[in-house]
Design a protein around this motif. Structure first.
Motif, PDB file in Angstrom:
ATOM      1  N   VAL A  55     -39.994   6.500  13.716  1.00 34.24           N
ATOM      2  CA  VAL A  55     -40.281   5.110  13.315  1.00 34.24           C
ATOM      3  C   VAL A  55     -39.681   4.133  14.321  1.00 34.24           C
ATOM      4  O   VAL A  55     -38.603   4.369  14.861  1.00 34.24           O
ATOM      5  CB  VAL A  55     -39.798   4.792  11.878  1.00 34.24           C
ATOM      6  N   GLY A  56     -40.400   3.038  14.578  1.00 33.35           N
ATOM      7  CA  GLY A  56     -39.993   2.115  15.632  1.00 33.35           C
ATOM      8  C   GLY A  56     -40.007   2.851  16.957  1.00 33.35           C
ATOM      9  O   GLY A  56     -39.087   2.755  17.756  1.00 33.35           O
ATOM     10  N   CYS A  57     -41.112   3.549  17.197  1.00 33.17           N
ATOM     11  CA  CYS A  57     -41.179   4.505  18.326  1.00 33.17           C
ATOM     12  C   CYS A  57     -41.280   3.828  19.682  1.00 33.17           C
ATOM     13  O   CYS A  57     -41.085   4.486  20.713  1.00 33.17           O
ATOM     14  CB  CYS A  57     -42.350   5.461  18.137  1.00 33.17           C
ATOM     15  N   GLY A  58     -41.587   2.516  19.711  1.00 32.42           N
ATOM     16  CA  GLY A  58     -41.740   1.862  21.007  1.00 32.42           C
ATOM     17  C   GLY A  58     -42.787   2.586  21.837  1.00 32.42           C
ATOM     18  O   GLY A  58     -43.854   2.971  21.326  1.00 32.42           O
ATOM     19  N   PRO A  59     -42.510   2.819  23.133  1.00 31.99           N
ATOM     20  CA  PRO A  59     -43.519   3.451  23.995  1.00 31.99           C
ATOM     21  C   PRO A  59     -43.632   4.962  23.817  1.00 31.99           C
ATOM     22  O   PRO A  59     -44.413   5.609  24.523  1.00 31.99           O
ATOM     23  CB  PRO A  59     -43.047   3.094  25.403  1.00 31.99           C
ATOM     24  N   GLY A  60     -42.850   5.532  22.897  1.00 32.76           N
ATOM     25  CA  GLY A  60     -43.098   6.920  22.506  1.00 32.76           C
ATOM     26  C   GLY A  60     -42.367   7.973  23.317  1.00 32.76           C
ATOM     27  O   GLY A  60     -42.740   9.151  23.253  1.00 32.76           O
ATOM     28  N   HIS A  61     -41.298   7.588  24.025  1.00 33.74           N
ATOM     29  CA  HIS A  61     -40.616   8.613  24.830  1.00 33.74           C
ATOM     30  C   HIS A  61     -39.820   9.589  23.972  1.00 33.74           C
ATOM     31  O   HIS A  61     -39.741  10.781  24.316  1.00 33.74           O
ATOM     32  CB  HIS A  61     -39.717   7.971  25.891  1.00 33.74           C
ATOM     33  N   VAL A  62     -39.270   9.127  22.843  1.00 37.28           N
ATOM     34  CA  VAL A  62     -38.567  10.050  21.941  1.00 37.28           C
ATOM     35  C   VAL A  62     -39.593  10.946  21.235  1.00 37.28           C
ATOM     36  O   VAL A  62     -39.389  12.162  21.094  1.00 37.28           O
ATOM     37  CB  VAL A  62     -37.701   9.248  20.947  1.00 37.28           C
ATOM     38  N   THR A  63     -40.713  10.363  20.833  1.00 36.07           N
ATOM     39  CA  THR A  63     -41.798  11.146  20.231  1.00 36.07           C
ATOM     40  C   THR A  63     -42.209  12.270  21.190  1.00 36.07           C
ATOM     41  O   THR A  63     -42.339  13.432  20.794  1.00 36.07           O
ATOM     42  CB  THR A  63     -43.022  10.238  19.962  1.00 36.07           C
ATOM     43  N   ARG A  64     -42.409  11.890  22.447  1.00 35.97           N
ATOM     44  CA  ARG A  64     -42.826  12.863  23.479  1.00 35.97           C
ATOM     45  C   ARG A  64     -41.774  13.954  23.660  1.00 35.97           C
ATOM     46  O   ARG A  64     -42.094  15.140  23.749  1.00 35.97           O
ATOM     47  CB  ARG A  64     -43.032  12.113  24.803  1.00 35.97           C
TER      48      ARG A  64
END
Ligand SMILES: C[S@@+](CC[C@H](N)C(=O)[O-])C[C@H]1O[C@@H](n2cnc3c(N)ncnc32)[C@H](O)[C@@H]1O
Length: 217
Positions: A55-64
């Protein structure tokens, strides 16, 4: 379900303005943050199966980072422009626009929720209700992983990386966050603080990383 308020609208507008600059400056940051990588590696090891929401992933680097370690993870962010950056930088990964205070997820449906520097735009008095919503979607035994800036100030920012915006960053005392988590029904809370990395890597603030669990039934 919480209503979108003016604070959420201004946070969304503030991030829409800086989404490109944020992606340019922050997307590659984990390469320079060994503590953060170890924290996320441990999360990936401890939560081997089940859906994870960043949540609050921003540009998604943690998701990646988590997806690359085998996790089934989706990113969610309030800012449509941030979600567009996340899609651009992470083709094939799922991202959606949404508000962490009213998640489009069933009760007890997620193995983990990650919120890296994502609750920092809420005043302390709102933390408990945000954590109650995050706890709602966790399955019994599910894990919440948080990161935030340590302190008592509210930093009002009017430009980032030379781009005009308007955002309030709330710093928190770890005890205050722990009390809000406990009031939201989360337990087995574990926290670690670290000093900032070099100024070329991140803002010079003390950091706190925290894990909390939804009780097993
Ligand atoms: C400081 S950035 C952190 C981004 C990323 N997690 C990171 O570690 O770099 C905060 C993010 O939280 C998002 N955000 C703020 N309020 C939110 C809300 N109510 N629901 C979902 N996302 C929110 C912002 O749009 C922004 O992308």
């Amino acid at each position: 379900m919480p209503q979108k308020n003016s604070s959420a609208s201004s946070t969304q507008a503030g991030y829409d303005l800086i989404a490109q600059a944020y992606a340019d400056h922050v997307y590659g940051e984990l390469a320079h943050k060994p503590f953060d990588r170890a924290f996320l590696d441990r999360l990936a090891a401890d939560v081997p199966a089940g859906q994870v929401l960043d949540v609050g992933c921003g540009p998604g680097h943690v998701t990646r980072y988590l997806a690359d370690r085998g996790m089934t993870v989706q990113g969610l962010d309030l800012s449509g422009e941030m979600v567009a950056q996340a899609h651009r930088l992470n083709p094939g990964l799922p991202f959606l626009q949404g508000d962490m205070r009213a998640l489009p997820c069933a009760d007890a449906s997620l193995a983990a929720v990650v919120a890296f520097y994502a609750v920092i735009h809420f005043p302390p008095a709102e933390l408990q209700s945000v954590f109650t919503e995050l706890a709602r979607v966790l399955r019994p035994g599910g894990l919440l992983a948080l990161a935030f800036h340590v302190g008592d100030e509210v930093r009002q920012v009017e430009a980032l990386w030379g781009v005009a915006t308007r955002l309030d960053f709330h710093f928190f005392q770890p005890d205050q966050v722990v009390q809000s988590l406990q009031a939201a029904g989360l337990t087995d809370i574990e926290l670690t603080e670290r000093p900032p990395y070099d100024a070329t890597v991140e803002a010079q603030t003390q950091r706190c990383y925290l894990r909390a669990h939804k009780p097993s039934q």
